[in-house]
Design an enzyme around this catalytic site. Structure first.
Site, PDB file in Angstrom:
ATOM      1  N   ARG A  95       0.848  -1.188   0.000  1.00 56.78           N
ATOM      2  CA  ARG A  95       0.000   0.000   0.000  1.00 56.78           C
ATOM      3  C   ARG A  95       0.887   1.243   0.000  1.00 56.78           C
ATOM      4  O   ARG A  95       1.757   1.409   0.857  1.00 56.78           O
ATOM      5  CB  ARG A  95      -0.913   0.002   1.217  1.00 56.78           C
ATOM      6  CG  ARG A  95      -1.910   1.155   1.243  1.00 56.78           C
ATOM      7  CD  ARG A  95      -2.807   1.066   2.468  1.00 56.78           C
ATOM      8  NE  ARG A  95      -3.657  -0.128   2.421  1.00 56.78           N
ATOM      9  CZ  ARG A  95      -3.956  -0.855   3.492  1.00 56.78           C
ATOM     10  NH1 ARG A  95      -3.482  -0.539   4.682  1.00 56.78           N
ATOM     11  NH2 ARG A  95      -4.745  -1.906   3.381  1.00 56.78           N
TER      12      ARG A  95
ATOM     13  N   ARG B  59      -3.453   1.190  18.003  1.00 58.75           N
ATOM     14  CA  ARG B  59      -4.239   0.623  16.901  1.00 58.75           C
ATOM     15  C   ARG B  59      -4.075   1.544  15.696  1.00 58.75           C
ATOM     16  O   ARG B  59      -3.395   2.565  15.769  1.00 58.75           O
ATOM     17  CB  ARG B  59      -5.714   0.532  17.325  1.00 58.75           C
ATOM     18  CG  ARG B  59      -6.544  -0.510  16.584  1.00 58.75           C
ATOM     19  CD  ARG B  59      -6.151  -1.937  16.896  1.00 58.75           C
ATOM     20  NE  ARG B  59      -7.206  -2.877  16.513  1.00 58.75           N
ATOM     21  CZ  ARG B  59      -7.371  -3.381  15.298  1.00 58.75           C
ATOM     22  NH1 ARG B  59      -6.556  -3.022  14.331  1.00 58.75           N
ATOM     23  NH2 ARG B  59      -8.346  -4.241  15.039  1.00 58.75           N
ATOM     24  N   LYS B  60      -4.718   1.200  14.585  1.00 63.08           N
ATOM     25  CA  LYS B  60      -4.618   2.064  13.411  1.00 63.08           C
ATOM     26  C   LYS B  60      -5.219   3.430  13.712  1.00 63.08           C
ATOM     27  O   LYS B  60      -6.085   3.571  14.592  1.00 63.08           O
ATOM     28  CB  LYS B  60      -5.294   1.432  12.205  1.00 63.08           C
ATOM     29  CG  LYS B  60      -6.816   1.433  12.214  1.00 63.08           C
ATOM     30  CD  LYS B  60      -7.332   0.901  10.885  1.00 63.08           C
ATOM     31  CE  LYS B  60      -8.854   0.940  10.824  1.00 63.08           C
ATOM     32  NZ  LYS B  60      -9.371   0.469   9.531  1.00 63.08           N
TER      33      LYS B  60
ATOM     34  N   GLY C 192     -16.698  -5.866   3.070  1.00 56.40           N
ATOM     35  CA  GLY C 192     -16.730  -7.318   3.119  1.00 56.40           C
ATOM     36  C   GLY C 192     -16.690  -7.903   4.516  1.00 56.40           C
ATOM     37  O   GLY C 192     -16.871  -9.105   4.696  1.00 56.40           O
TER      38      GLY C 192
ATOM     39  N   CYS D 289     -13.995  -1.173   5.851  1.00 57.30           N
ATOM     40  CA  CYS D 289     -13.118  -0.428   4.937  1.00 57.30           C
ATOM     41  C   CYS D 289     -13.878   0.230   3.791  1.00 57.30           C
ATOM     42  O   CYS D 289     -13.397   1.192   3.198  1.00 57.30           O
ATOM     43  CB  CYS D 289     -12.036  -1.352   4.387  1.00 57.30           C
ATOM     44  SG  CYS D 289     -10.899  -1.953   5.642  1.00 57.30           S
ATOM     45  N   GLY D 290     -15.050  -0.299   3.473  1.00 55.83           N
ATOM     46  CA  GLY D 290     -15.865   0.310   2.416  1.00 55.83           C
ATOM     47  C   GLY D 290     -16.781   1.413   2.909  1.00 55.83           C
ATOM     48  O   GLY D 290     -17.578   1.957   2.140  1.00 55.83           O
TER      49      GLY D 290
END
Length: 517
Positions: free
Chosen positions: A80, A189-190, A446, A451-452
């Site tokens: 990425r 975390r992210k 998903g 993430c979407g």
């Protein structure tokens, strides 16, 4: 010692362990072993010995340098790239295309954080890929796992007349502060950051760990342009949580450093025990915004100012289409990339068009689309007649324009279903049924990581597995009326366990009621 005494001893040890410190999560243990960025020193060994030489428990450390082991494609990795505010150019697109052509499957994916994901390369080619990327000003540092992800912003910053000011330098400065800096590589975390001066709500501010949005404030009798600050938004880890107003106004020249201090508060005080409760939102829930603000004030070299007037308008745009720039006689053209997947041929062609008709600049959007800026008025007709624009349209149907899809099960081991082909199937069905609709966003995730951004869409689809007549089937839960703009809303779950095979017809029934005016 008899068996009864042994049993009592084991029970005592168990009870003592329960009363002691919680067991360290493997992700935290990985960070305690050594700094994540030090994995770069291990790459030569992995290159010599192949991907099997990477210990399974160490694979996640590769994400500190943007390299992702994919369970579905053992030995074929994903990378990425980091692109602040989605800014790119023709040279970068050609390099990305050449890498995918030589080492990948012949396509790349655009992400909802305005970045590009390379796929299918072997560990032996990692260093060569990094060298090629570095030549065109790209890197993959800290783009995965427990790191500050790509900083999002308005993709037409500096071009659109509908901005309070160009905020992209602030996003770039913050990126420069954190990328490669060990002070920012051990967070719980992210961490997602969005920085924008756009008045048209083209970024998902409400879902960011830090969101800077355009504001005005009177300071010493003068009207000043800057940002209001919100904190603690998220999509995954238990669902969509709206970012909370921190009641802080910050000037552009101080904003990157302020974001850095907020990040360090999260590093120092964020929860680390339970993996799915380690996002910034949980620290805000535990402390409250007042305590968080006081901690920030204690670290800030300047007195924090109360929030200013929110300058965002009520309308939203995705910057798809042809728009006049603030620069005289120039336009930017927003092109839809269906479900965010581009072939190498399309990458090369976009690079050519950007050079031939524009200035070589290319911008990526949070809708997984792209923009070619600086096209003169006199060249618009010729540009829009290019064959590529029949594939990547500036005038798509609204369902195509508003469709977003996460990677899906083909390449992501978190995903529970295939998403991109399902999304295209739904688009084709809806286009055939309605031709066009009023503006409509349909976002696919998903898995619950979101993430979407499914919880912030007119129609959000969350993938899952369900049993129908005893057969495990791909399905979705359907959410409606979500938003991440100035008046954010968490989407409401309307339907559960809808089989993906039935989904086009189900969406057909929903679209007339949900397409926005």
């Amino acid at each position: 010692m008899n068996q009864l005494e042994k049993k009592k001893t084991r029970l005592k040890r168990t009870n003592t362990a329960k009363k002691g410190k919680p067991k360290l999560h493997p992700a935290e243990a990985l960070k305690r072993e050594k700094n994540g960025l030090e994995v770069v020193d291990d790459i030569p060994y992995y290159v010599r010995n192949g991907w099997e030489s990477i210990p399974p428990e160490k694979r996640d450390r590769l994400k500190w340098v943007g390299v992702f082991y994919r369970r579905q494609t053992p030995g074929a990795f994903m990378m990425r790239l980091r692109m602040s505010s989605g800014f790119s150019n023709s040279a970068q697109f050609r390099t990305i295309a050449s890498i995918s052509e030589a080492h990948g499957p012949g396509f790349v994916d655009l992400t909802t954080r305005q970045q590009i994901q390379l796929r299918g390369f072997t560990i032996e080619n990692v260093q060569n890929i990094w060298n090629l990327l570095e030549e065109v000003g790209l890197n993959s540092l800290q783009t995965g796992f427990d790191n500050i992800r790509g900083v999002t912003g308005c993709p037409v910053a500096g071009l659109t007349p509908n901005e309070l000011f160009d905020a992209s330098p602030v996003a770039k400065k913050y990126t420069e502060i954190i990328a490669g800096n060990r002070e920012f590589t051990d967070i719980p975390r992210k961490f997602n950051v969005g920085i924008t001066g756009c008045l048209d709500n083209c970024t998902h501010a409400a879902s960011q760990d830090i969101a800077l949005t355009p504001a005005m404030k009177e300071i010493d009798g003068q009207e000043a342009k800057g940002f209001n600050v919100s904190v603690g938004g998220k999509m995954g880890s238990g669902g969509y949580t709206l970012a909370e107003d921190l009641d802080v106004f910050v000037l552009p020249e101080d904003a990157a450093e302020l974001c850095a201090e907020i990040t360090l508060i999260f590093r120092d005080h964020g929860p680390r025990t339970v993996r799915n409760k380690s996002r910034m939102a949980f620290l805000i829930a535990d402390w409250g915004v007042e305590k968080f603000r006081k901690e920030l004030e204690s670290r800030s070299p300047k007195t924090l100012l109360p929030a200013g007037k929110d300058m965002r308008g009520k309308k939203k745009t995705d910057h798809t289409g042809i728009f006049s720039q603030k620069q005289k006689n120039l336009n930017y053209v927003g092109l839809v990339v269906p479900v965010g997947r581009m072939t190498t041929a399309q990458l090369y062609e976009v690079a050519r068009l950007a050079d031939q008709y524009g200035s070589g600049e290319i911008r990526l959007t949070q809708g997984q689309n792209l923009i070619v800026p600086n096209v003169p008025d006199a060249k618009i007709g010729e540009f829009t007649a290019e064959p590529l624009l029949r594939e990547l349209r500036y005038d798509p149907s609204e369902v195509m324009r508003g469709m977003v899809s996460c990677t899906g099960i083909d390449y992501c081991h978190f995903s529970l279903i295939e998403t991109k082909e399902r999304a295209m199937e739904a688009i084709r069905h809806l286009e055939a049924k309605f031709g066009n609709t009023k503006p409509l966003t349909v976002y696919w995730s998903g898995c619950p990581n979101g993430c979407g951004n499914h919880a912030a869409a007119d129609i959000g689809l969350l993938g899952k597995k369900t049993k129908i007549d005893g057969v495990v089937t791909d399905a979705v839960d359907v959410f409606v009326k979500g938003d991440a703009g100035p008046n954010p809303k968490i989407a409401t779950k309307l339907l559960e366990n809808v089989p993906c095979d039935d989904l086009p017809q189900v969406l057909e029934g929903l679209v007339p009621y949900l397409s926005r005016k």
